[in-house]
Design a protein around this motif. Sequence first.
Motif, PDB file in Angstrom:
ATOM      1  N   ILE A   1       0.836  -1.193   0.000  1.00 44.68           N
ATOM      2  CA  ILE A   1       0.000   0.000   0.000  1.00 44.68           C
ATOM      3  C   ILE A   1       0.874   1.248   0.000  1.00 44.68           C
ATOM      4  CG2 ILE A   1      -1.897   1.179   1.169  1.00 44.68           C
ATOM      5  CD1 ILE A   1      -2.601  -1.464   2.493  1.00 44.68           C
ATOM      6  N   VAL A   2       2.013   1.181   0.671  1.00 37.19           N
ATOM      7  CA  VAL A   2       2.961   2.294   0.639  1.00 37.19           C
ATOM      8  C   VAL A   2       3.383   2.601  -0.794  1.00 37.19           C
ATOM      9  CG1 VAL A   2       5.297   3.016   1.281  1.00 37.19           C
ATOM     10  CG2 VAL A   2       3.826   1.936   2.976  1.00 37.19           C
ATOM     11  N   VAL A   3       3.711   1.573  -1.549  1.00 38.58           N
ATOM     12  CA  VAL A   3       4.135   1.760  -2.946  1.00 38.58           C
ATOM     13  C   VAL A   3       3.005   2.362  -3.764  1.00 38.58           C
ATOM     14  CG1 VAL A   3       4.915   0.588  -5.038  1.00 38.58           C
ATOM     15  CG2 VAL A   3       5.832  -0.099  -2.817  1.00 38.58           C
ATOM     16  N   GLU A   4       1.786   1.846  -3.592  1.00 38.65           N
ATOM     17  CA  GLU A   4       0.658   2.374  -4.359  1.00 38.65           C
ATOM     18  C   GLU A   4       0.380   3.827  -3.996  1.00 38.65           C
ATOM     19  OE1 GLU A   4      -0.801   0.829  -6.893  1.00 38.65           O
ATOM     20  OE2 GLU A   4       0.696  -0.751  -6.528  1.00 38.65           O
ATOM     21  N   ALA A   5       0.494   4.172  -2.716  1.00 43.08           N
ATOM     22  CA  ALA A   5       0.283   5.558  -2.302  1.00 43.08           C
ATOM     23  C   ALA A   5       1.353   6.473  -2.894  1.00 43.08           C
ATOM     24  CB  ALA A   5       0.281   5.654  -0.780  1.00 43.08           C
TER      25      ALA A   5
END
Length: 284
Positions: free
Chosen positions: A207-211
């Motif tokens: 989710i960090v990468v997607e954000a």
Amino acid sequence: MSFSHAAQELFVTQSAISHHIQKLEADLGVALFERRTRAIALTPHGEAYYAKVRDAFELLRLGTEQIRSRPAGKTTLTVGLLASFATRWLAPRLRAFSATHPGITLQLRPEIALANVAAGEVDVAIRYGRGGWPGVRAQRLMPERLSLVCAPSLVTGKKRLREPQDILRFPLLTSYSNNSFEWDGWAKRFDVDLGQTQMVQLHDYNIVVEAALAGQGIAMGRHHLIARQLTSGELVQVLPEAILDDARVGWWLVTPKGSLSGAAAAFRDWLGEAARQDGLDETH
């Protein structure tokens, strides 16, 4: 209904069959067979006993056939790991492992709460960190390169970062961890006080990468997991010289103490070679 045929099927003598039947009858206290001149027949006790034990023997036969029909040597190896490592690094390489080891089925258990290897919750685990886990053996597979990354649109023009203190103008993206060290280690290394910074804690590094891709803030880039996004330019390094170069940080294979199973040893060897090749690719 033939002692001689039973002897042939079991590869023993007819007298051995007769002896076993006599022992069984003595143990049960009843006659099971009526001996005739050229044949045998079940007594009423024999008929009743056969009706009961027939199903039990059929279950034994079916169970044996099911075991024999399984692919020879097929073994399941349970691997505990972070979902981000599973999806971004391991999954693209699984076909190569299956081709090399068709007799081993990998069962991946991705979860943030790390499975207890020592207690046998998983056969092996892949962990991210600096090592030092008690009660297990840990072999570092590959070091991790850590630098600040974000979407290009976040740092264009006047928003460009020129020194470490400039990150305080942006939200900082982080994933949940039992032992968080990335941002604290980076801040200590470059003398930045993160006390007043907006930290956005997300459930998982995926989710960090997607954000970060969506321009929501600056993330700590784990290069082995975001190599494709860095190559494509979807993510860019900001302050590329400000790298957290802790030699202990990396990806580790964690195994129980003691000897490994054949499947676990095969996975360890393959994983080590795959990690080595990944490191070689980074240098070119």
